[in-house]
Motif scaffolding. Structure first.
Motif, PDB file in Angstrom:
ATOM      1  N   VAL A   3       0.856  -1.198   0.000  1.00  0.00           N
ATOM      2  CA  VAL A   3       0.000   0.000   0.000  1.00  0.00           C
ATOM      3  C   VAL A   3       0.890   1.246   0.000  1.00  0.00           C
ATOM      4  O   VAL A   3       1.944   1.263   0.631  1.00  0.00           O
ATOM      5  N   ASN A   4       0.468   2.274  -0.722  1.00  0.00           N
ATOM      6  CA  ASN A   4       1.216   3.544  -0.753  1.00  0.00           C
ATOM      7  C   ASN A   4       1.448   4.097   0.634  1.00  0.00           C
ATOM      8  O   ASN A   4       0.639   3.893   1.527  1.00  0.00           O
ATOM      9  N   LYS A  19     -16.568   8.296  10.973  1.00  0.00           N
ATOM     10  CA  LYS A  19     -15.324   8.656  10.276  1.00  0.00           C
ATOM     11  C   LYS A  19     -15.083  10.151  10.123  1.00  0.00           C
ATOM     12  O   LYS A  19     -14.210  10.555   9.354  1.00  0.00           O
ATOM     13  N   VAL A  55     -11.650  10.756  11.254  1.00  0.00           N
ATOM     14  CA  VAL A  55     -10.694  10.104  10.353  1.00  0.00           C
ATOM     15  C   VAL A  55     -10.474  10.979   9.121  1.00  0.00           C
ATOM     16  O   VAL A  55      -9.368  11.072   8.592  1.00  0.00           O
ATOM     17  N   ASN A  56     -11.545  11.635   8.691  1.00  0.00           N
ATOM     18  CA  ASN A  56     -11.462  12.453   7.487  1.00  0.00           C
ATOM     19  C   ASN A  56     -10.751  13.794   7.676  1.00  0.00           C
ATOM     20  O   ASN A  56     -10.662  14.584   6.749  1.00  0.00           O
ATOM     21  N   ILE A  69      -4.938   9.237  14.113  1.00  0.00           N
ATOM     22  CA  ILE A  69      -6.263   8.601  14.193  1.00  0.00           C
ATOM     23  C   ILE A  69      -6.352   7.441  13.206  1.00  0.00           C
ATOM     24  O   ILE A  69      -5.996   7.581  12.043  1.00  0.00           O
ATOM     25  N   GLN A  70      -6.825   6.322  13.725  1.00  0.00           N
ATOM     26  CA  GLN A  70      -6.968   5.151  12.868  1.00  0.00           C
ATOM     27  C   GLN A  70      -8.400   4.672  12.915  1.00  0.00           C
ATOM     28  O   GLN A  70      -9.028   4.684  13.972  1.00  0.00           O
ATOM     29  N   PHE A  71      -8.906   4.247  11.751  1.00  0.00           N
ATOM     30  CA  PHE A  71     -10.232   3.653  11.747  1.00  0.00           C
ATOM     31  C   PHE A  71     -10.073   2.143  11.822  1.00  0.00           C
ATOM     32  O   PHE A  71      -9.484   1.529  10.939  1.00  0.00           O
ATOM     33  N   LYS A 101     -11.379  -1.206  11.340  1.00  0.00           N
ATOM     34  CA  LYS A 101     -12.483  -1.742  10.549  1.00  0.00           C
ATOM     35  C   LYS A 101     -13.314  -2.768  11.305  1.00  0.00           C
ATOM     36  O   LYS A 101     -14.539  -2.770  11.218  1.00  0.00           O
ATOM     37  N   PRO A 161      -3.716   5.578   3.653  1.00  0.00           N
ATOM     38  CA  PRO A 161      -4.913   4.878   3.163  1.00  0.00           C
ATOM     39  C   PRO A 161      -5.389   3.785   4.132  1.00  0.00           C
ATOM     40  O   PRO A 161      -6.594   3.530   4.239  1.00  0.00           O
ATOM     41  N   ILE A 162      -4.448   3.183   4.847  1.00  0.00           N
ATOM     42  CA  ILE A 162      -4.826   2.124   5.793  1.00  0.00           C
ATOM     43  C   ILE A 162      -5.492   2.743   7.021  1.00  0.00           C
ATOM     44  O   ILE A 162      -6.536   2.279   7.478  1.00  0.00           O
ATOM     45  N   LEU A 163      -4.904   3.829   7.515  1.00  0.00           N
ATOM     46  CA  LEU A 163      -5.479   4.488   8.700  1.00  0.00           C
ATOM     47  C   LEU A 163      -6.896   4.966   8.430  1.00  0.00           C
ATOM     48  O   LEU A 163      -7.762   4.939   9.285  1.00  0.00           O
ATOM     49  N   MET A 164      -7.120   5.408   7.206  1.00  0.00           N
ATOM     50  CA  MET A 164      -8.447   5.938   6.883  1.00  0.00           C
ATOM     51  C   MET A 164      -9.452   4.837   6.554  1.00  0.00           C
ATOM     52  O   MET A 164     -10.593   5.117   6.217  1.00  0.00           O
ATOM     53  N   GLY A 165      -8.988   3.605   6.591  1.00  0.00           N
ATOM     54  CA  GLY A 165      -9.893   2.493   6.316  1.00  0.00           C
ATOM     55  C   GLY A 165     -10.159   2.278   4.837  1.00  0.00           C
ATOM     56  O   GLY A 165     -11.089   1.594   4.448  1.00  0.00           O
ATOM     57  N   LYS A 166      -9.303   2.883   3.985  1.00  0.00           N
ATOM     58  CA  LYS A 166      -9.512   2.732   2.542  1.00  0.00           C
ATOM     59  C   LYS A 166      -8.732   1.552   1.964  1.00  0.00           C
ATOM     60  O   LYS A 166      -8.934   1.163   0.822  1.00  0.00           O
ATOM     61  N   ALA A 167      -7.782   1.052   2.723  1.00  0.00           N
ATOM     62  CA  ALA A 167      -7.020  -0.118   2.291  1.00  0.00           C
ATOM     63  C   ALA A 167      -6.702  -0.939   3.524  1.00  0.00           C
ATOM     64  O   ALA A 167      -6.748  -0.432   4.640  1.00  0.00           O
ATOM     65  N   ASP A 168      -6.385  -2.222   3.311  1.00  0.00           N
ATOM     66  CA  ASP A 168      -6.024  -3.066   4.454  1.00  0.00           C
ATOM     67  C   ASP A 168      -4.524  -3.250   4.494  1.00  0.00           C
ATOM     68  O   ASP A 168      -3.865  -3.311   3.443  1.00  0.00           O
TER      69      ASP A 168
END
Ligand code: TPP
Ligand code: SF4
Ligand code: SF4
Lengths: 592, 200
Positions: A334-335, A546, A549-550, A556-558, A560, B105-112
């Motif tokens: 992941v980026n 969220k 988060v936004n 801050i971590q969401f 899942k 992206p992971i923190l925002m829940g957009k990727a795992d």
């Protein structure tokens, strides 16, 4: 004793040893540390941050004309800003030696373009040197000062990211203490009116002939004979890549003095080898000139002219060997893009701005450029330093003329405002466009690593100085509607936006709050209440919406699995932003 | 002739790769090697992917390496190891910290956060996965995780003859010297434990 130094540190040591008296720069990666490392030589060298590169170059030229050995430094695009005095300085020449250090950024590690500044030397017809490691970086400052004084020319000292930021061993020496040269008024040299310039151009062409002769004879351009089947012409870090790949299996013409080129030397070298390669990073600067001189060579047919090189790229291009590399599925990765820091004052500002509809947001260059990235996404353009206000001005003029119902918000940092924002804002006033200019004053030049600037109250060498007052400047330019807010107080910020969006005249909103990573000065400590403690999410209250988060805060971590937000207490600096956006008051202060 | 060796240190901004590479390069210089080190820094913000290259030998030319050229990859963070794995020679070694930091992206829940990275790495190369964070916490300061990894690295590269303790004494603040030396030693033994040394 040998020391492990970066190229930038080595240039600073070189400046000290070369007897430089005056140095000025505007920060810019990868050149910033040059002046930072000259600054400690307070006794011997006057070192200054200028508000922009044009000013830095002109100040250094002034010091040189006055008789001092001078240096100016900037990143590659900085020379675009300073191009006007640069070209004319090519005509005037110097009194005290003058070295202009420019740092290109092949690979765009932290730049908006990948221009090859070697062409500048050729266009302005000034001498150019290019070091290929830190020892040469140090030695070449000394050589450049000598060349500058002997030939009466400015010397362009061209570096690249990997020279600036790589460390290698350097033998450190003593300072050559020289006194300032005598200043003499000389209209035929420094008073560049058309009639004078006409003659100066003639002189310049004569100087170039002498410099070419020098280029053919200087040790800065040397040959290493090995196997003669392959001959390589190279300069800068590309030379190191070539050596890494070919070792003793090729002969080298290593160029350290690259304008004017030593064409006689190159011809002789070419005659002795079977195949001639030109190994250079970015554009075919050497290759085109060598080919134009009627010499056969291979260069950009094989070696890419985009992005930076390394030994592996050179090997693949020229050796055509198959190399085994580890083969795996990289798509899993992941980026990891840079984000605004936890507690960054810019976050509050962009969070507020991102909620406004029908706006074009013209941005600028600095940490706040990240306000255009996910999740804030509050920026439409970013071009070059200072452009936010003028791009916004032009856009708003045509939106209004052709009845497009769009507001324009121009966003610029404090350092960038001082750099080239002021003149753009004058245009907003003069030609009257109803834009909203937001000056994000985080009390420091953040992006390049926290340098002082005209607004911070301190100079590069640590002296207390006048603090430029942004509201006063803005008003003096003719802006009548000015407000200053703390961007981490969302209610105040939104009120300021409401106020500005209602106006039918240009306005300025200044957000004033220090960068979360800034080491606070005595002035800052008096002015600001620093946040303390950490915040936490009450899991029972959190509804997983969220909203926090936004804001994009990296603390801050969401999560899942639980559909709840979580705050990392190690990263949280207690800025209180997330607390304000939570609709159910689930976030509160938990630790001191 | 000492052939040039290439070390690639990768991680996330703020993890202490810079101090680690400073200690490493200082020790190598003192041991008499020619050393070049290259770092990409520029952005002020923390949290991006960072890399440092250290090369040493009799005479080092290039300050940087490309794909397939590192002798050892030391990753301070799990996913970063996978990002940079192709920089390793196929016969190269990897020391990977079993420590995960989510990216934006992971923190925002957009990727795992990707699963099974350690397995991929172990399958592809000669790897040692160590829990440097745990070791550092046991020593009493999570921040010395970077020095644990330096310890593992010098062991893996057979550089244990260099007086690293002396280098640490001259590099870090006085009150942190002891804990850093302990971290170094723990790091060295972390990869000799469990019979994994022969693998590396
Ligand atoms: C002409 C030019 N000079 C220098 C730079 C390097 N540079 C990029 S951002 C920046 C400073 C931004 O500071 P500021 O406006 O205060 O914003 P901050 O990063 O603090 O948010 C500089 C010097 C550049 N990109 N272009
Ligand atoms: S360095 Fe400062 S201005 Fe830049 S992102 Fe971090 S807190 Fe914001
Ligand atoms: S208070 Fe909230 S927004 Fe501010 S740093 Fe802490 S977690 Fe991030």
């Amino acid at each position: 004793m040998k020391k492990l130094l970066t190229g930038n540190e080595a240039v600073a040591v070189g400046a000290y040893e070369a007897g430089i008296h005056y140095a000025a720069a505007y920060p810019g990666t990868p050149s910033t540390e040059i002046l930072e490392n000259i600054a400690p030589y307070k006794e011997e060298i006057i070192a200054e941050w200028a508000p922009n590169e044009k000013v830095a170059l002109e100040s250094a030229l002034g010091a040189s004309i006055a008789g001092a050995r001078s240096l100016a430094a900037m990143k590659h695009v900085g020379l675009n800003v300073a191009a006007d005095p640069f070209f004319t300085a090519g005509y005037t020449g110097v009194n005290g030696g003058f070295v202009l250090v420019v740092a290109d950024d092949p690979g765009l590690h932290s730049s908006q373009n990948e221009q090859d500044n070697r062409y500048y030397a050729r266009s302005a017809k000034v001498a150019m040197v290019e070091p290929s490691n830190s020892q040469e970086a140090k030695d070449m400052v000394k050589a450049a000062i000598k060349i500058s004084e002997e030939f009466d020319t400015l010397v362009l000292f061209r570096m690249t990211t990997r020279i600036c930021h790589s460390k290698s061993l350097v033998e450190v020496g003593e300072r050559e203490e020289v006194s300032m040269k005598k200043y003499e008024k000389n209209l035929q040299k420094y008073y560049v009116a058309p009639a004078v310039a006409k003659q100066l151009h003639v002189n310049l062409e004569e100087r170039l002939k002498k410099l070419e002769e020098f280029s053919n004879n200087t040790d800065l351009n040397y040959i290493e004979w090995n196997d003669k089947k392959i001959g390589i012409v190279s300069s800068g870090v590309a030379y190191q890549y070539a050596k890494e790949v070919f070792g003793k299996n090729a002969s080298y013409l290593k160029l350290g003095f690259t304008y004017p080129l030593p064409m006689e030397k190159i011809k002789k070298f070419a005659e002795e080898v079977d195949t001639l390669y030109v190994v250079e990073e970015l554009e075919p600067y050497l290759e085109d000139q060598i080919k134009a001189a009627g010499i056969d060579c291979i260069g950009k047919d094989k070696i890419p002219n985009i992005w930076e090189l390394n030994s592996e790229i050179v090997a693949t291009a020229l050796l055509e060997e198959e190399k085994s590399i580890i083969d795996y599925d990289k798509s899993k990765v992941v980026n990891r893009p840079p984000t605004l820091c936890a507690g960054c004052p810019h976050r509050g500002f962009f969070y507020g701005l991102s909620k406004r509809k029908d706006v074009m947001i013209t941005g600028d260059i600095g940490c706040y450029t990240l306000g255009g990235a996910d999740p804030l996404g509050a920026m439409d353009t970013t071009i070059c330093m200072g452009a936010s206000i003028s791009v916004g001005h032009g856009a708003k003029k045509v939106f209004d003329k052709y009845n497009k119902d769009m507001r324009v918000v121009s966003v610029i940092g404090d350092s960038t405002f001082f750099h080239t924002g002021i003149n753009s804002l004058l245009d907003v006033v003069y030609n009257n466009s109803n834009t909203i200019t937001c000056i994000l004053d985080n009390r420091v030049t953040g992006m390049t690593g926290h340098q002082e600037n005209p607004g911070t109250g301190y100079t590069l060498q640590g002296d207390v100085t006048k603090m430029a007052n942004i509201p006063d400047i803005v008003k003096a330019l003719g802006i009548e509607h000015v407000k200053t807010v703390n961007p981490l107080k969302l209610e105040d910020l939104n009120k300021a936006f409401d106020w500005a969006f209602e106006l039918d005249e240009p306005s300025v909103i200044i957000t004033r709050y220090p960068c979360a990573l800034k080491k606070l000065s005595e002035f800052d400590k008096k002015e600001f209440e620093v946040p303390s403690g950490t915040f936490g999410v009450d899991e029972d209250k959190c509804i997983g919406c969220k909203m926090c988060v936004n804001t994009g805060c990296p603390a801050i971590q969401f999560v899942k699995e639980d559909k709840k937000a979580k705050i990392d207490p190690v990263q949280c600096v207690g800025c209180e932003l997330c607390e304000q956006v939570c609709p159910v008051n689930a976030i509160s202060k938990v630790g001191e | 002739m000492a052939e040039t060796k290439s070390i690639l240190l990768v991680g996330v901004g703020g993890q202490g790769t810079i101090l680690a590479s400073k200690i490493l390069s200082t020790g190598l210089v003192e041991a008499g090697y020619d050393v070049k080190m290259s770092e990409i820094h520029g952005m002020a913000q923390r949290g991006g992917s960072v890399s440092t290259q250290v090369r040493y030998g009799d005479e080092v030319h290039s300050p940087v390496i490309g794909v397939g050229e590192a002798d050892i990859l030391v990753s301070f963070e799990t996913m970063e190891a996978l990002r940079w794995l192709d920089y390793l020679k196929p016969e190269g070694k990897a020391v990977v910290n079993d420590y995960q930091i989510g990216s934006a992206p992971i923190l925002m829940g957009k990727a795992d956060y990707p699963e099974g990275i350690n397995e991929i790495i172990e399958e592809k190369v000669n790897a040692n996965i160590i829990d440097a964070a745990k070791i550092a916490v046991e020593l009493g300061n999570p921040k010395v995780m970077n020095i644990v990894l330096v310890g593992a690295l010098v062991k893996a590269m057979n550089l244990t003859d260099i007086d690293w303790e002396d280098v640490i004494r001259n590099t870090v603040k006085k009150k942190f010297v002891d804990i850093n030396i302990e971290a170094l030693n723990k790091g060295m033994s972390a990869i000799s434990l469990g019979g994994e040394t022969s693998a590396i």
